[in-house]
Design an enzyme around this catalytic site. Structure first.
Site, short mmCIF file in Angstrom:
data_model
loop_
_atom_site.label_atom_id
_atom_site.label_comp_id
_atom_site.label_asym_id
_atom_site.label_seq_id
_atom_site.Cartn_x
_atom_site.Cartn_y
_atom_site.Cartn_z
N GLY A 1 2.48 9.74 -7.14
CA GLY A 1 2.89 10.63 -6.01
C GLY A 1 4.07 11.06 -7.05
N ARG A 2 5.45 10.63 -6.81
CA ARG A 2 6.62 11.48 -7.29
C ARG A 2 6.36 12.04 -8.48
NH1 ARG A 2 9.92 6.62 -4.54
NH2 ARG A 2 7.82 5.78 -5.10
N ASP B 1 3.05 12.43 -0.12
CA ASP B 1 4.27 11.78 0.73
C ASP B 1 5.51 12.97 0.85
OD1 ASP B 1 2.87 9.20 0.81
OD2 ASP B 1 3.62 8.78 -1.08
N PRO C 1 -8.71 -8.11 14.09
CA PRO C 1 -10.05 -7.70 13.80
C PRO C 1 -10.54 -6.29 14.56
CG PRO C 1 -10.12 -9.91 13.51
CD PRO C 1 -8.86 -9.38 14.25
N LYS D 1 -4.15 11.74 -1.52
CA LYS D 1 -3.93 10.86 -0.63
C LYS D 1 -2.98 11.01 0.61
CE LYS D 1 -1.24 7.07 -1.52
NZ LYS D 1 -0.35 6.73 -0.30
N LYS E 1 -3.34 1.77 5.43
CA LYS E 1 -3.11 0.10 5.14
C LYS E 1 -3.28 -0.59 6.34
CE LYS E 1 0.05 0.85 1.14
NZ LYS E 1 0.29 2.04 1.29
N PHE E 2 -4.53 -0.53 7.02
CA PHE E 2 -4.65 -1.13 8.55
C PHE E 2 -4.43 -2.85 8.26
CE2 PHE E 2 -7.76 2.81 9.44
CZ PHE E 2 -6.61 3.39 9.94
N HIS E 3 -3.60 -3.32 9.48
CA HIS E 3 -3.57 -4.68 9.20
C HIS E 3 -3.38 -5.06 10.63
CE1 HIS E 3 -0.99 -8.24 7.22
NE2 HIS E 3 -1.92 -8.62 7.89
N ASP E 4 -4.37 -5.57 11.23
CA ASP E 4 -4.14 -5.99 12.61
C ASP E 4 -5.29 -6.92 13.03
OD1 ASP E 4 -3.70 -5.62 15.31
OD2 ASP E 4 -2.61 -3.87 15.28
N THR F 1 -9.02 -4.21 16.58
CA THR F 1 -8.11 -3.07 16.48
C THR F 1 -8.37 -2.35 15.27
OG1 THR F 1 -6.63 -4.06 17.78
CG2 THR F 1 -5.80 -2.27 16.37
N THR G 1 2.48 -2.55 -5.10
CA THR G 1 3.03 -2.83 -6.56
C THR G 1 4.53 -2.41 -6.49
OG1 THR G 1 2.56 -0.17 -6.40
CG2 THR G 1 1.27 -1.55 -7.47
N ASP H 1 -4.57 6.60 3.63
CA ASP H 1 -3.76 5.42 3.10
C ASP H 1 -2.80 4.92 4.25
OD1 ASP H 1 -2.39 3.25 1.73
OD2 ASP H 1 -1.32 4.77 0.67
N ARG I 1 3.72 5.14 -13.97
CA ARG I 1 4.83 5.81 -14.46
C ARG I 1 4.96 5.80 -15.89
NH1 ARG I 1 5.26 6.37 -9.79
NH2 ARG I 1 7.11 6.27 -8.28
O1 C5P Z 1 5.37 8.28 -5.69
P1 C5P Z 1 4.71 7.07 -6.19
O2 C5P Z 1 3.81 7.21 -7.39
O3 C5P Z 1 5.21 5.57 -6.32
O4 C5P Z 1 3.58 6.73 -4.70
C1 C5P Z 1 2.87 5.89 -4.97
C2 C5P Z 1 1.92 6.00 -3.58
O5 C5P Z 1 0.84 4.83 -3.75
C3 C5P Z 1 2.73 5.78 -2.25
O6 C5P Z 1 2.08 6.87 -1.58
C4 C5P Z 1 2.53 4.36 -1.89
O7 C5P Z 1 2.44 4.60 -0.32
C5 C5P Z 1 1.21 4.27 -2.31
N1 C5P Z 1 0.66 2.70 -2.48
C6 C5P Z 1 1.42 1.70 -3.36
N2 C5P Z 1 1.20 0.70 -3.52
C7 C5P Z 1 0.00 0.06 -2.84
C8 C5P Z 1 -0.72 0.92 -1.98
C9 C5P Z 1 -0.36 2.26 -1.79
O8 C5P Z 1 2.58 2.34 -3.84
N3 C5P Z 1 -0.26 -1.22 -3.00
#
Ligand code: C5P
Length: 227
Positions: free
Chosen positions: A206-207, A10, A65, A31, A60-63, A67, A117, A58, A177
Site C-alpha cells: 500500500g503506502r 487505501d 457462518p 486491493k 476480512k469477513f469474521h462473523d 452471515t 502483520t 479485503d 517495506r
Molecule cells: O500500506 P501498507 O503496505 O501497510 O498496506 C497493507 C495493506 O494490507 C493494508 O490495506 C492492510 O489492510 C492489508 N493487510 C495487512 N495485514 C493483513 C491483511 C491485510 O496489512 N494481515
C-alpha cells in the site's frame, strides 16, 4: 505475465481511481479494503474491473457462518478475483465461506487471514497468544483443512507454511517495506525481494506505492527488485 504485486488502494475514491488509471492491469492487481469499500460501495469494484484489473476484496469477513457465507456470495456476485475471511472465525465458518462459492462458474479465490502483520509480540500476548508464528501456522493448517485456496500471512511465515502445507497453497503477504522506509503501523515486515525468495505468491503493498511522490516509478522499482 502479471507481477505478483497487489496494490492496496487505501485511499479516498478520486485518488484511488486516478491511481488505478495510471497503473497497468498487466503489471499489478488491486486491493479494495474497508476504507474504500465503506466510502464508495460495490460501485468501486465495477469501476476498477472495467479498467481491466483483477480485484482483491479485503473485507476480512469474521462473523457467524451463515452471515459469512451470504457475504461471500454477495462478494462473488461482484466478480472479484480474490476475497478473504478471518481463519480465527473457526472451521465451521471457514467451511461455510468456501461452500458459498460451490457451483459458481468463476469463483473467487478465498484466502484466510492468519495473524495481522501489524501485530507485535505484546499485542498478541495481550489477546492470549504466546507465539505469533506458531499461531499463524496453526491457522494456516485450519484454512487448508477446510479447503481455502490460501492464506494472508507475514513473509516471515511463508517458508514454514509452504513446507507444511505444500507449494500450491497460496500465500499473500502484506507488511512489505524496504529496509530504509518507514514501517508505519506494520510490525512483521519484509522486503519485496525477501518475500519472493521465501516463496510468497502475492505481495500486498500500500503506502510504499500510494504515498510515494511517483507511485508508478515506485511500483516499477519494486517489480525490478523482484525480477
Ligand atoms: O500500506 P501498507 O503496505 O501497510 O498496506 C497493507 C495493506 O494490507 C493494508 O490495506 C492492510 O489492510 C492489508 N493487510 C495487512 N495485514 C493483513 C491483511 C491485510 O496489512 N494481515
Amino acid at each position: 505475465m502479471i507481477s505478483p504485486i497487489i496494490v492496496a488502494l487505501d485511499l479516498e475514491r478520486d485518488l484511488a481511481l486516478d491511481l488505478a488509471k495510471s497503473l497497468d492491469p498487466n503489471n499489478c492487481r488491486l486491493k479494495v479494503g474497508s476504507q474504500l469499500f465503506t466510502s464508495v460501495g460495490p460501485r468501486v469494484i465495477e469501476e476498477l474491473s472495467a479498467l481491466g484489473f483483477d480485484v482483491f476484496l479485503d473485507l476480512k469477513f469474521h462473523d457467524i457462518p451463515n452471515t459469512v457465507a451470504q457475504s461471500v456470495k454477495a462478494a462473488s456476485n461482484l466478480g472479484v478475483w480474490m476475497l478473504n475471511v478471518h481463519t480465527s472465525g473457526g472451521s465451521t465458518m471457514i467451511k461455510a465461506a468456501k461452500e458459498a462459492t460451490t457451483g459458481l462458474v468463476d469463483p473467487p479465490l478465498i484466502i484466510g487471514v492468519t495473524m495481522l502483520t501489524s501485530l507485535s509480540k505484546k499485542d498478541v500476548n495481550e489477546i492470549g497468544i504466546q507465539d505469533i508464528s506458531n499461531q499463524a501456522l496453526s491457522l494456516a493448517s485450519l484454512a487448508k483443512k477446510n479447503s481455502l485456496d490460501g492464506i494472508v500471512c507475514s513473509a516471515n511465515d511463508v517458508r514454514r507454511i509452504k513446507e507444511l502445507l505444500g507449494k500450491d497453497f497460496i500465500t499473500v503477504t502484506p507488511g512489505i517495506r524496504s529496509s530504509n522506509s518507514s514501517k508505519d503501523d506494520q510490525s512483521r515486515v519484509s522486503s519485496a525481494r525477501n518475500a519472493i525468495e521465501k516463496g510468497a505468491d502475492y505481495l500486498v503493498i500500500g503506502r510504499p506505492i500510494t504515498k510515494s511522490t511517483n507511485p508508478m516509478e515506485s511500483l516499477d522499482s519494486i517489480i525490478k527488485e523482484i525480477s
